[in-house]
Enzyme design. Structure first.
Site, short mmCIF file in Angstrom:
data_model
loop_
_atom_site.label_atom_id
_atom_site.label_comp_id
_atom_site.label_asym_id
_atom_site.label_seq_id
_atom_site.Cartn_x
_atom_site.Cartn_y
_atom_site.Cartn_z
N GLY A 136 0.75 -1.33 0.06
CA GLY A 136 -0.01 0.11 0.09
C GLY A 136 0.54 1.27 -0.02
N GLU A 192 -10.89 -9.13 -0.02
CA GLU A 192 -11.10 -8.88 -1.52
C GLU A 192 -12.13 -9.55 -1.68
OE1 GLU A 192 -8.27 -7.81 -3.52
OE2 GLU A 192 -6.74 -7.49 -2.10
N LYS A 207 2.51 -9.99 -3.77
CA LYS A 207 3.51 -8.95 -3.68
C LYS A 207 4.98 -9.08 -3.57
CE LYS A 207 -0.46 -6.45 -1.42
NZ LYS A 207 -1.18 -6.56 0.00
#
Ligand code: NAP
Ligand code: HSE
Length: 428
Positions: A136, A192, A207
């Protein structure tokens, strides 16, 4: 006077609307810092009539996001829709082929197609930036690609899925079982659309694969990430771990070894007193280790409109200032194919077994461990549940292969009930 940098935004959900808000709130600040105005010219989403809490009336609207990516009045396309195929991929490809740079927050797309997209960007003389895709608001892509560019990176690790960290820490603080906290996370809108992406470790695995590519100069290899989610962790595991001075975290670790690239995303025990152990709620933490820097720890909000839009705007500002770097920090052709290696570095493990309460049961378990070459460091037995009792064992360092031998040996003892739980204890 320098012309404005013109943005086309595909996706006006949490992140997209957050970006619009920043551009509308800080026009002078952005212009002063970039030396040119940053202006939105066109936007796209599915539902034109939805109220997104921002005024979109000054921007052209495209029902088709791919049409937005072809517009002559757009210099940079912001792909903020999501999905590892379909329209998101089409938008990136269209934008690159039409001479636009791209900023995306889409880790799934890049984890699956990052190398091909980087090659396509270079073939078109274009750039893809993706700071928001990993952790983020934490500037970890920038740290690895720019600030640590002079280091040989030895290890990258961290907690990169805020939802899992929220679930694990909330289970401990509220003493609630996994299912109840999972439901809380759903009610809070943390999950999600496909929750398995979060709790299955897949989102965090995406990620980690992106960080590995930059850190080790390899092509993105998401298939090489050993993945394990948090679904099997019980409140008892969390309590027992705490009892022994540990916290359970969904931890990603990537390191280059002589055998190849190790990438794993799995629940691990970490010392409760360590920075990772103290990480609460939806916060993310990434630890980077390099030969010159030693270790640095980056901590911050891993999701949400403000933090994610902040990272997107950092990328936009770099483009506005004329910073042009290869997608994964070096030319795509120089990235080596990653040779995936299974984690072979020995580590202590936490084992939870449900043992029949009868004479010799513990001895049979100890024998299996001994035959697998595993030495016991600590052991505890907790209250009986009917005819069984939970037994916890912390082993001395052992390999995953030896542990697998022991786990398969337990069944034949006839005294181990149900599926044993084994969690690696990570030295952090
Ligand atoms: P979101 O709130 O679900 O928004 C998705 C947006 O995409 C919506 O505006 C939607 O339109 C639009 N969209 C979907 N399909 C479309 C299509 N075919 N054509 C045009 N627009 C389409 O998602 P988000 O949370 O903002 O996430 C966006 C991206 O950022 C994803 O890749 C996500 O993984 C990534 N990301 C999110 C966060 C976070 O905290 N949310 C953090 C890091 C990275 P409608 O609004 O009309 O339905
Ligand atoms: N689902 C992700 C998380 C969103 O919980 O961290 C940010 O990538």
């Amino acid at each position: 006077m320098t012309s404005p940098l013109r943005l086309g935004i595909a996706g006006l959900g949490t992140v997209g609307a957050g970006v619009v808000r920043i551009v509308q709130t800080h026009p002078e600040l952005l212009e002063a810092r970039a030396g040119r105005a940053v202006a939105i010219t066109a936007v796209s989403a599915r539902d034109r009539n939805r109220d997104r809490g921002v005024d979109l009336s000054a921007y052209a609207w495209e029902d088709d996001a791919a049409a937005l990516a072809r517009r002559d009045d757009v210099d940079v396309v912001l792909e903020l829709m999501g999905g590892h195929d379909g329209i998101a991929k089409q938008v990136l490809e269209t934008a690159l082929d039409h001479g636009k740079d791209v900023v995306t927050a889409n880790k799934a797309l890049l984890a699956h197609h990052g190398h091909a997209l980087a090659e396509r960007a270079e073939a078109n003389g274009r750039i893809i930036r993706f700071e928001a895709a990993v952790a983020g608001g934490i500037p970890v892509i920038k740290a690895l690609t720019e600030s640590l560019a002079g280091n040989e990176i030895s290890r990258v690790m961290g907690v990169m899925n805020g939802t899992c960290n929220y679930i694990l820490t909330r289970m401990e603080s509220a003493g609630l079982p996994y299912d109840a906290v999972f439901q809380e996370a759903a009610d809070l809108g943390y999950l999600e659309a496909d929750p398995q992406l979060d709790v299955g470790g897949i989102d965090a695995g995406h990620k980690l694969a992106l960080l590995s590519a930059i850190a080790f100069g390899t092509r993105v290899d998401f298939d090489g990430v050993e993945l394990e989610g948090i679904g099997a962790i019980t409140i008892d595991d969390i309590r027992h771990a705490a009892d022994m001075g540990f916290k359970i975290k969904l931890l990603g670790v990537a390191q280059m070894t002589g055998r190849g690239l190790e990438q794993r995303m799995s629940p691990c025990l970490v010392p409760a007193s360590s920075p990772l152990g103290q990480l609460e709620g939806g916060t993310n933490m990434v630890v980077l280790e390099g030969d010159a820097i030693g270790q640095i720890v980056l901590r911050g909000p891993g999701a949400g409109a403000g933090p994610t839009a902040s990272a997107v705007m950092g990328d936009v500002m770099d483009l506005a200032r004329g910073l042009r770097l290869p997608v994964f920090g070096q030319p795509a052709a120089s990235l080596r194919a990653a040779r995936a290696a299974q984690a072979a570095v020995a580590a202590p493990y936490y084992l939870r077994l449900r043992l029949l309460d009868k004479p010799g049961a513990l001895a049979k378990v100890a024998k299996v461990l001994g035959e697998a070459g595993i030495s016991i460091d600590r052991m505890r037995q907790y209250d009986h549940e009917d005819v069984t009792a939970p037994v916890l064992i912390v082993t001395h360092k052992t390999t995953r292969a030896a542990l697998e031998d022991a786990l398969s040996g337990f069944e034949a003892t006839g005294v181990v009930q149900g599926q044993p739980v084994a969690i690696r204890i990570e030295q952090v």
